[in-house]
Design a protein around this motif. Structure first.
Motif, PDB file in Angstrom:
ATOM      1  N   UNK A 151     -12.228  47.159  67.393  1.00 36.30           N
ATOM      2  CA  UNK A 151     -10.818  47.527  67.247  1.00 36.30           C
ATOM      3  C   UNK A 151     -10.061  46.432  66.505  1.00 36.30           C
ATOM      4  N   UNK A 152     -10.284  45.177  66.883  1.00 36.03           N
ATOM      5  CA  UNK A 152      -9.586  44.075  66.202  1.00 36.03           C
ATOM      6  C   UNK A 152      -9.970  44.039  64.719  1.00 36.03           C
ATOM      7  N   UNK A 190      -8.574  46.892  62.655  1.00 32.07           N
ATOM      8  CA  UNK A 190      -7.154  46.670  62.417  1.00 32.07           C
ATOM      9  C   UNK A 190      -6.956  45.628  61.308  1.00 32.07           C
ATOM     10  N   UNK A 237      -8.414  49.724  73.898  1.00 32.73           N
ATOM     11  CA  UNK A 237      -7.077  49.469  73.362  1.00 32.73           C
ATOM     12  C   UNK A 237      -6.173  48.857  74.414  1.00 32.73           C
ATOM     13  N   UNK A 268      -7.215  45.215  74.798  1.00 32.70           N
ATOM     14  CA  UNK A 268      -6.841  44.366  73.657  1.00 32.70           C
ATOM     15  C   UNK A 268      -5.365  43.975  73.772  1.00 32.70           C
ATOM     16  N   UNK A 269      -4.533  44.918  74.231  1.00 38.10           N
ATOM     17  CA  UNK A 269      -3.098  44.619  74.354  1.00 38.10           C
ATOM     18  C   UNK A 269      -2.762  43.840  75.626  1.00 38.10           C
ATOM     19  N   UNK A 270      -3.265  44.284  76.761  1.00 37.77           N
ATOM     20  CA  UNK A 270      -2.820  43.729  78.051  1.00 37.77           C
ATOM     21  C   UNK A 270      -3.714  42.616  78.567  1.00 37.77           C
ATOM     22  N   UNK A 271      -4.888  42.446  77.935  1.00 37.37           N
ATOM     23  CA  UNK A 271      -5.903  41.567  78.506  1.00 37.37           C
ATOM     24  C   UNK A 271      -5.403  40.186  78.874  1.00 37.37           C
ATOM     25  N   UNK A 272      -4.724  39.540  77.930  1.00 44.54           N
ATOM     26  CA  UNK A 272      -4.376  38.139  78.155  1.00 44.54           C
ATOM     27  C   UNK A 272      -3.441  37.962  79.357  1.00 44.54           C
ATOM     28  N   UNK A 273      -2.404  38.817  79.430  1.00 49.05           N
ATOM     29  CA  UNK A 273      -1.465  38.708  80.543  1.00 49.05           C
ATOM     30  C   UNK A 273      -2.145  38.982  81.882  1.00 49.05           C
ATOM     31  N   UNK A 304      -5.370  38.790  82.624  1.00 50.71           N
ATOM     32  CA  UNK A 304      -6.348  37.757  82.981  1.00 50.71           C
ATOM     33  C   UNK A 304      -5.628  36.538  83.556  1.00 50.71           C
ATOM     34  N   UNK A 305      -4.481  36.205  82.947  1.00 48.56           N
ATOM     35  CA  UNK A 305      -3.730  35.054  83.450  1.00 48.56           C
ATOM     36  C   UNK A 305      -3.232  35.324  84.864  1.00 48.56           C
ATOM     37  N   UNK A 306      -2.742  36.536  85.091  1.00 49.76           N
ATOM     38  CA  UNK A 306      -2.273  36.867  86.434  1.00 49.76           C
ATOM     39  C   UNK A 306      -3.452  36.855  87.410  1.00 49.76           C
TER      40      UNK A 306
END
Lengths: 353, 417
Positions: free
Chosen positions: A97-98, A101, A334, A337-342, A344-346
């Motif tokens: 996907x990345x 894009x 998808x 890819x969008x929500x992963x970082x937030x 994972x941090x939580x």
């Protein structure tokens, strides 16, 4: 002295020239070969047997296999410098996907490929053609449990199934599983998880089980922990469980509510072997070739007809077996890819509490 | 040689001034030779050390994605006052640059950057690009028709934040801070706070491991230094043996030893010392076990080399003058080992600060150190800004601690003399 020296000189020149000529013709040959890059390992060996060898035999196109670790940066460097030496690459879905894009892959012309009605819907992507299916499912040691757990709700049921559980250390897969255990239908999981309330709900559900969870990091850990008795059940990649089964362990998989994802073929943008690349992808998607691949390694074929070419025992271990697909959900790349970082941090903040 | 002889021949006749200048020349020549000798090393260090660290420090504030891929939009947005919506001209320039951005992976970089502001940006840009008309009289209306987010000032203020060529967002995020919409500093939402505790944890684990290594390593080094050479050489081999084994193998063997059905728990259960298995791995205990084991030689060896050079006569003299043996040890022997203790602790502490694979394998989610998150951002999400910011902060913390430590140790040594 001088003459011999000159003779030597000439001889060297000749050998050098000859060497260059040989190297040059090898390069020229290479330029005509189709370069197919996979992840190598056991899967690469199975691909060699099922796809690479038979394809070049049948089509007469010479094929150079290679492997890599899925780094998008290598493909990016090739495309940006215009020096594309790879034609077809295997990719996991987030990278597909990345990369798609970013314009690193040729968009797939599905009419030209002509496979749209033969493959699983999930195998069809803007820049990629799915090639096999792998799954994250609930696994347990059948010798240890009298009754089989049937869902993630059972996974959360400490009273009926006492003991430690294994889950992957990270938000991905873990939050989906927590929501399903909390009664969210598989098809709604990502809609719920996209809302702040849904995320809170998933973490609240994880709170219930937190003290009983042993977190795994490497894919080899879940079967090992099941065998050693460290955990009574765990999430695990299906291929790892199948490998342990082959070693004679009575490990079992609950396919209900399992999460599946695909690996894809993509054509690197700027490849000058696009025709052969299409031929190769078409060849590797054919049912009979997919059967050969899946009988070598327990990853599911994307061509449902390929199941027919497997023994019953093999077919039952495939994530794409009709019985196993029922109740399984497709990982929404998808979303990750969008929500992963937030998320994972939580997850990390939550896990450290 | 030649210059020396000529100097001695004319030493009476030349003035002191020319002697001085000759000396200076000789000195300069020596310096040049010295510089030439270290030049390859210096070049090597610049190439593999100074430049990479410099580029890492730069990446932690680098914000050039938008200004490189959409230069005109970035300039216009920086001039914009942030009130209401930007001008129609900005909309038109943005639309044109968005269309060209797909070439060379520019759009991917911009959308990755903008997703840090708001996670809906990637799909917003992708969707907009797909439906972008070729021509329009009113770009504001055209974009708003594709997605109403384009008439929301918040969207444009997010773009504005990505427009300057540097940003402090990664460094702030590494401290659990962020800029509010009005530019004030504020702490992030409690559910997202993590890095302050990660830094504390990293320092605590590194400090704890150093302390345990010192307590365990000091007696061992003392023993090695005082035993007859043949015995101590044999023992030294046992200290060095782990050095020859791969770090991963040692870490994996700790897992096998410490797990619930591992050797240690089985032995303890068989001897009825415990009733249920102890949780020794995938938590802090396991991290300490494995890290101390791996780092212990780095404490023992500097201590040993210093202790080996201390004459036993000082201690004997102190005792013969009436000191209690412990006092002789504590007041006469230990102060002489300070340089060994200093070298060992700083070596172990700094190595422990950067530990990654061992805690990742034998620790739980609450035992991961800074480098784990650096690796996560580098490998998994390609957020190099965050990875560089965390790495830079760790570097700064390490340097500060080193300065404090340097002062402290120097003072100690001065006091002693």
């Amino acid at each position: 002295m001088k003459t011999t020296n000159r003779g030597l000189h000439q001889a060297m020149k000749l050998t050098l020239g000859g060497g260059l000529l040989v190297a040059g013709s090898a390069l020229a040959l290479n330029a005509q070969a189709l370069t197919v890059i996979s992840f190598g390992g056991a899967s690469g060996d199975a691909m060699q047997k099922a796809y690479f060898g038979p394809f070049s035999e049948e089509s007469g196109v010479s094929l150079t296999p290679g492997d890599y670790n899925g780094e998008l940066s290598r493909i990016r460097a090739m495309v940006e410098t215009g020096n594309v030496s790879w034609d077809v690459v295997e990719l996991e879905s987030p990278e597909l996907i990345r990369g798609c894009f970013e314009g690193l892959f040729e968009p797939i012309d599905w009419e030209r490929l002509g496979l749209e009605d033969q493959l699983l819907d999930d195998a069809i992507s803007e820049c990629g053609v799915g090639t096999f299916v792998w799954s994250t499912a609930l696994a347990y040691d059948a010798d240890q449990l009298d009754t089989a757990p049937e869902s993630w709700a059972d996974f959360w049921n400490i009273e009926e199934f006492p003991g430690t559980r294994g889950l992957r250390r990270g938000a991905k897969y873990t939050l989906e599983v927590a929501l399903m255990a909390d009664g969210v239908a598989g098809s709604d999981v990502y809609d719920v998880l996209a809302t702040p309330e849904g995320v809170d709900r998933a973490f609240a559900k994880l709170d219930e089980l937190k003290q009983h969870i042993q977190w795994w990091e490497a894919g080899s850990q879940p079967p090992q922990w099941l065998v050693s008795g460290d955990v009574v059940m765990t999430s695990s990649y299906n291929g790892r469980i199948a490998a342990a089964q082959e070693e004679g362990r009575n490990l079992a998989i609950t396919w209900n509510e399992s999460l599946y994802d695909l690996d894809y073929w993509a054509i690197v943008a700027g490849s000058n072997r696009v025709d052969e690349a299409y031929d190769f992808i078409r060849f590797s998607s054919m049912a009979e070739n997919q059967s050969v691949y899946s009988s070598e390694i327990p990853y599911g074929p994307v061509n449902p007809e390929a199941i027919a070419g497997l023994s019953d025992e093999q077919a039952e271990r495939m994530p794409t077996h009709a019985d196993n697909l029922e109740g399984a959900i497709y990982v929404d790349t998808n979303f990750w890819v969008d929500h992963g970082e937030l998320l994972e941090q939580r997850f990390n903040a939550w896990a450290a509490q | 040689m030649a210059s020396v002889s000529s100097q001695s021949g004319s030493i009476d006749t030349v003035s002191t001034v020319s002697l001085k200048s000759q000396l200076r020349r000789a000195e300069r020549l020596r310096k040049i030779k010295a510089i030439l000798l270290i030049a390859p090393l210096a070049l090597f260090l610049v190439l593999v050390f100074v430049i990479p660290i410099g580029s890492m420090l730069w990446r932690s504030v680098d914000n050039s994605e938008l200004s490189q891929v959409m230069p005109d939009t970035a300039t216009l947005l920086q001039e914009w006052d942030g009130e209401g919506l930007p001008s129609e001209h900005t909309y038109a320039v943005f639309a044109a640059e968005l269309r060209d951005s797909r070439q060379g992976g520019g759009l991917g970089r911009v959308s990755r950057r903008l997703n840090y502001e708001d996670i809906s940006f990637r799909s917003l840009l992708m969707g907009t690009l797909r439906q972008l008309p070729a021509e329009s009289q009113d770009w504001q209306q055209a974009l708003t028709e594709i997605n109403p987010a384009w008439s929301d000032p918040v969207t444009w203020r997010s773009l504005q934040r990505a427009a300057p060529s540097t940003t402090d967002r990664y460094l702030l995020a590494s401290l659990d801070l962020q800029r509010a919409d009005n530019g004030d500093l504020e702490r992030v939402d409690p559910s997202q706070r993590i890095y302050q505790s990660v830094f504390q944890r990293t320092l605590f684990i590194a400090g704890g491991v150093t302390l345990i290594c010192l307590v365990l390593g000091f007696p061992l080094a003392y023993l090695l230094a005082t035993l007859p050479t043949r015995t101590s050489n044999l023992l030294l081999i046992f200290v060095l043996l782990p050095f020859w084994t791969s770090l991963l193998v040692r870490t994996a063997s700790w897992i096998i030893l410490l797990q619930s059905n591992g050797l240690i728990n089985k032995t303890l259960l068989a001897t009825h010392l415990i009733d249920s298995p102890l949780q020794l791995v995938f938590n802090r205990v396991g991290v300490f076990f494995a890290m101390v084991h791996i780092l212990l030689p780095f404490m023992v060896l500097p201590l040993y080399s210093v202790m080996k050079g201390i004459s036993p006569n000082y201690q004997r003299a102190a005792i013969s003058l009436g000191a209690h043996p412990f006092a002789a040890f504590w007041q006469v022997y230990v102060p002489q080992t300070v340089s060994g203790i200093a070298a060992g602790t700083i070596l172990v502490f700094i190595m422990a600060l950067g530990y990654y694979i061992t805690p990742a394998l034998v620790g739980g989610p609450a035992d991961q150190m800074v480098s784990y998150y650096v690796a996560y951002y580098t490998n998994s999400t390609n957020n190099w800004g965050m990875a560089a910011a965390l790495g830079s902060l760790l570097l700064v913390v390490t340097l500060l601690l080193y300065l404090v430590y340097h002062k402290f140790v120097n003072k100690k040594q001065l006091n002693r003399s």
